[in-house]
Design an enzyme around this catalytic site. Structure first.
Site, short mmCIF file in Angstrom:
data_model
loop_
_atom_site.label_atom_id
_atom_site.label_comp_id
_atom_site.label_asym_id
_atom_site.label_seq_id
_atom_site.Cartn_x
_atom_site.Cartn_y
_atom_site.Cartn_z
N ASP A 13 -7.40 -1.22 0.27
CA ASP A 13 -7.69 -0.68 -1.07
C ASP A 13 -8.95 0.19 -1.08
O ASP A 13 -9.66 0.26 -2.08
CB ASP A 13 -7.83 -1.82 -2.11
CG ASP A 13 -6.66 -2.75 -2.07
OD1 ASP A 13 -5.53 -2.24 -2.02
OD2 ASP A 13 -6.85 -3.97 -2.05
N GLU A 14 -9.22 0.86 0.02
CA GLU A 14 -10.41 1.73 0.09
C GLU A 14 -10.17 3.09 -0.55
O GLU A 14 -11.12 3.85 -0.73
CB GLU A 14 -10.83 1.94 1.55
CG GLU A 14 -11.22 0.69 2.33
CD GLU A 14 -10.04 0.06 3.04
OE1 GLU A 14 -8.90 0.54 2.84
OE2 GLU A 14 -10.25 -0.90 3.79
N GLY A 17 -4.88 6.37 0.21
CA GLY A 17 -3.81 7.23 -0.30
C GLY A 17 -4.37 8.58 -0.70
O GLY A 17 -3.85 9.63 -0.32
N ALA A 39 1.38 -2.66 1.57
CA ALA A 39 0.37 -1.62 1.34
C ALA A 39 0.59 -0.97 -0.02
O ALA A 39 1.70 -1.00 -0.55
CB ALA A 39 0.46 -0.57 2.43
N HIS A 41 -0.62 2.74 -1.72
CA HIS A 41 -1.41 3.97 -1.63
C HIS A 41 -1.17 4.81 -2.88
O HIS A 41 -0.04 5.14 -3.20
CB HIS A 41 -1.03 4.75 -0.36
CG HIS A 41 -1.44 4.02 0.88
ND1 HIS A 41 -1.06 4.41 2.14
CD2 HIS A 41 -2.22 2.93 1.05
CE1 HIS A 41 -1.59 3.58 3.03
NE2 HIS A 41 -2.28 2.66 2.39
N THR A 42 -2.28 5.13 -3.54
CA THR A 42 -2.17 5.87 -4.79
C THR A 42 -2.54 7.33 -4.57
O THR A 42 -3.55 7.63 -3.94
CB THR A 42 -3.13 5.26 -5.83
OG1 THR A 42 -2.88 3.86 -5.88
CG2 THR A 42 -2.92 5.85 -7.21
N ARG A 142 11.38 -12.23 19.06
CA ARG A 142 12.54 -11.47 19.56
C ARG A 142 13.84 -11.83 18.84
O ARG A 142 14.90 -11.89 19.42
CB ARG A 142 12.67 -11.67 21.09
CG ARG A 142 11.49 -11.08 21.82
CD ARG A 142 11.30 -11.64 23.16
NE ARG A 142 10.94 -13.06 23.08
CZ ARG A 142 10.67 -13.81 24.14
NH1 ARG A 142 10.71 -13.29 25.34
NH2 ARG A 142 10.36 -15.08 23.99
N ARG A 304 -8.78 -7.83 -7.92
CA ARG A 304 -9.46 -7.86 -6.62
C ARG A 304 -10.82 -8.50 -6.76
O ARG A 304 -11.48 -8.35 -7.78
CB ARG A 304 -9.65 -6.44 -6.09
CG ARG A 304 -8.33 -5.74 -5.81
CD ARG A 304 -8.54 -4.30 -5.35
NE ARG A 304 -7.26 -3.62 -5.23
CZ ARG A 304 -7.06 -2.33 -5.54
NH1 ARG A 304 -8.05 -1.58 -5.95
NH2 ARG A 304 -5.87 -1.80 -5.41
N SER A 412 -15.69 10.72 -2.65
CA SER A 412 -14.75 10.77 -3.76
C SER A 412 -15.45 10.35 -5.04
O SER A 412 -16.11 9.30 -5.09
CB SER A 412 -13.57 9.85 -3.43
OG SER A 412 -12.73 9.76 -4.53
N THR A 413 -15.30 11.17 -6.08
CA THR A 413 -15.98 10.90 -7.35
C THR A 413 -15.00 10.67 -8.49
O THR A 413 -15.34 10.83 -9.67
CB THR A 413 -16.92 12.09 -7.71
OG1 THR A 413 -16.12 13.28 -7.71
CG2 THR A 413 -18.05 12.23 -6.72
P1 IMP Z 1 0.36 -10.10 3.76
O1 IMP Z 1 0.04 -8.78 4.41
O2 IMP Z 1 1.26 -9.96 2.56
O3 IMP Z 1 0.83 -11.12 4.73
O4 IMP Z 1 -1.02 -10.69 3.16
C1 IMP Z 1 -2.08 -11.11 4.00
C2 IMP Z 1 -3.42 -10.73 3.38
O5 IMP Z 1 -3.58 -9.32 3.44
C3 IMP Z 1 -3.55 -11.08 1.90
O6 IMP Z 1 -4.91 -11.43 1.65
C4 IMP Z 1 -3.21 -9.80 1.19
O7 IMP Z 1 -3.78 -9.72 -0.09
C5 IMP Z 1 -3.84 -8.82 2.14
N1 IMP Z 1 -3.26 -7.46 2.10
C6 IMP Z 1 -2.13 -7.03 2.66
N2 IMP Z 1 -1.96 -5.72 2.43
C7 IMP Z 1 -3.00 -5.32 1.72
C8 IMP Z 1 -3.42 -4.04 1.21
O8 IMP Z 1 -2.78 -3.01 1.41
N3 IMP Z 1 -4.58 -4.04 0.49
C9 IMP Z 1 -5.34 -5.15 0.31
N4 IMP Z 1 -4.99 -6.34 0.78
C10 IMP Z 1 -3.84 -6.42 1.49
#
Ligand code: IMP
Length: 436
Positions: A13-14, A17, A39, A41-42, A142, A304, A412-413
């Site tokens: 979430d940095e 995107g 994931a 991405h915005t 596998r 968050r 980014s602002t």
């Molecule tokens: P999972 O990837 O669904 O197995 O989740 C494992 C951990 O990764 C959890 O704490 C999720 O909230 C976090 N997580 C997975 N993908 C993201 C993302 O894109 N942004 C932020 N946290 C993520």
């Protein structure tokens, strides 16, 4: 620089995107190499807004998008995303290639994800419940169904049947009573597979051939370095490798093909889900940052957790990916603060520490050592030139650059493409392919 990776340097979430979108028009191909629809991405420009989970963000710019074999693929989620983009007037057309070697997420994986989280009680990871972890377990064991198998009805039926039998027993042991039959699963997979058939191919061979003939490639990282399966705050991590090391295996290209990495860093920290977070703010300031930064998950809508910038986390991420530059996002979210601490190191049991310990229980006990920087108390939203930033904001940016050991190529602002301060003098930028 023909092949560049854009990666997250914290807990996801940095703002990757937006950053991928800003660079996408310099590259022929944009590729996802790991993760799945966990994931989010915005991409925002003008009054348009796209939330992508599986499709590489470059498709919004009409670039060739590749989903590599390191990705785990939920077909329903992918098709929904394609439909939503097309309804918004962005046609995918021929601009998507999906690896025939990518593993498919099945309903069993989602059920197992939920059952494990339920069973873990207070020790749960706080996953996105999308089946990501169990799907990667199937890959390592596998037993995964690969995309190519979707087009072999006889083997598909046998293999899904075997998975249904095995995971069905496991799920029943874990108290899950409504487990779909293999026939149900296959009946859903069939039409989805037909819809993606024209996009499926050997993406590794495609990328290697295109790179040989001079094409440019942007590898789009998902999540963040602290969610990396090896280097993150294990076990509170995702199940894929998030740093630049995974680009080669996740796309089936040579490690040496990657010319540079750009690390995306939020000007403060956030984390969603459970797990240690040394600079977390639990009181009013944490809530303030959550609201000011609109810190709610793109994928799950979960609030968050928020905290101050952690230089050890960011520097470790820079080192893990060999990043030669960083992109600093959401600087404007700090506009109203009187002072802004950044953590430059920690103490553990009274001893100074400048690296993250291996065990999450020790990370949870870290006491951050803060340096307090003055706030600038004026709006920076939408600024586009570095000289326009108040001197305290410039000082903050320089402090982050010094602490992580890499220059900021952009700041980014605001969420939109236009709300960006470029640093045209940075060698990273001058070394990139031109915009086209
Ligand atoms: P999972 O990837 O669904 O197995 O989740 C494992 C951990 O990764 C959890 O704490 C999720 O909230 C976090 N997580 C997975 N993908 C993201 C993302 O894109 N942004 C932020 N946290 C993520």
């Amino acid at each position: 620089m023909k092949v560049v990776a854009v990666l997250g340097g914290q807990w996801g979430d940095e703002g990757k995107g937006k950053v991928v979108d800003l660079f996408a028009n310099r590259f022929d191909i944009v590729a996802r190499y790991h993760g799945g629809h966990n994931a989010g991405h915005t991409v925002k420009f003008g009054n348009r807004h796209f939330a992508l989970h599986l499709l590489p963000a470059g498709v919004v710019r009409g670039r060739m998008g590749v989903i590599g074999p390191g990705v785990v693929l939920d077909l329903d989620a992918l098709l929904k995303e394609i439909d939503e983009l097309e309804a918004a007037g962005v046609s995918i057309g021929e601009n998507l290639m999906i690896s025939d070697r990518a593993a498919v997420i099945l309903p069993y994986h989602r059920l197992l994800d939920a059952a494990r989280e339920r069973a873990a009680g207070d020790a749960k990871i706080g996953t996105t419940l999308r089946g990501i972890g169990p799907a990667y377990e199937s890959v390592a064991a596998r037993r995964a169904i690969r995309v190519a198998e979707l087009f072999r009805p006889a083997t598909l039926a046998a293999r899904v049947g075997a998975i249904a039998e095995e995971t069905g027993k496991l799920l029943q042991c874990m108290g899950e009573t409504t487990v779909p039959t293999a026939d149900d699963v296959i009946a859903n997979l069939g039409p989805c597979a037909e819809r993606i058939r024209g996009h499926v191919g050997d993406t590794g061979r495609y990328l290697r051939t295109r790179l040989k003939s001079g094409a440019t490639l942007l590898a789009e990282g998902a999540h963040g370095a602290m969610l990396d399966l090896t280097s993150g705050t294990y076990p509170f991590v995702t199940s894929s490798h998030c740093s630049a090391g995974a680009v080669a295996t996740g796309l089936e290209i040579a490690p040496g093909a990657l010319d540079a990495s750009l690390l995306v860093l939020k000007a403060y920290s956030t984390r969603v889900g459970a797990g240690p977070f040394p600079t977390e703010l639990r009181e009013d300031t944490g809530e303030y940052l959550r609201k000011r930064g609109n810190e709610y998950g793109t994928s799950t809508g979960r609030p968050r957790r928020t905290g101050w910038f952690d230089a050890v986390v960011a520097r470790t991420a820079v080192e893990l990916s060999g990043a030669s530059a960083v992109a600093i996002t959401k600087l404007d979210c700090l506009d109203e603060l009187d002072e802004i601490p950044i953590s430059l190191g920690y103490k553990l049991d009274g001893q100074p520490l400048s690296a993250l310990p291996a065990l999450a229980e020790d990370v949870a006990r870290l006491e951050p050592e803060y340096e307090k920087l003055p706030g600038w108390k004026t709006t920076t939203t939408g600024l586009t030139r570095y000289e326009q930033l108040p001197s305290a904001a410039q000082r903050y940016v320089r402090a982050l650059e010094d602490a992580v050991g890499a220059p900021a190529v952009l700041i980014s602002t605001g969420p939109r493409r236009e709300e960006t301060i470029w640093r045209p003098e940075t060698p990273f930028l001058t070394g990139l392919p031109p915009e086209s």
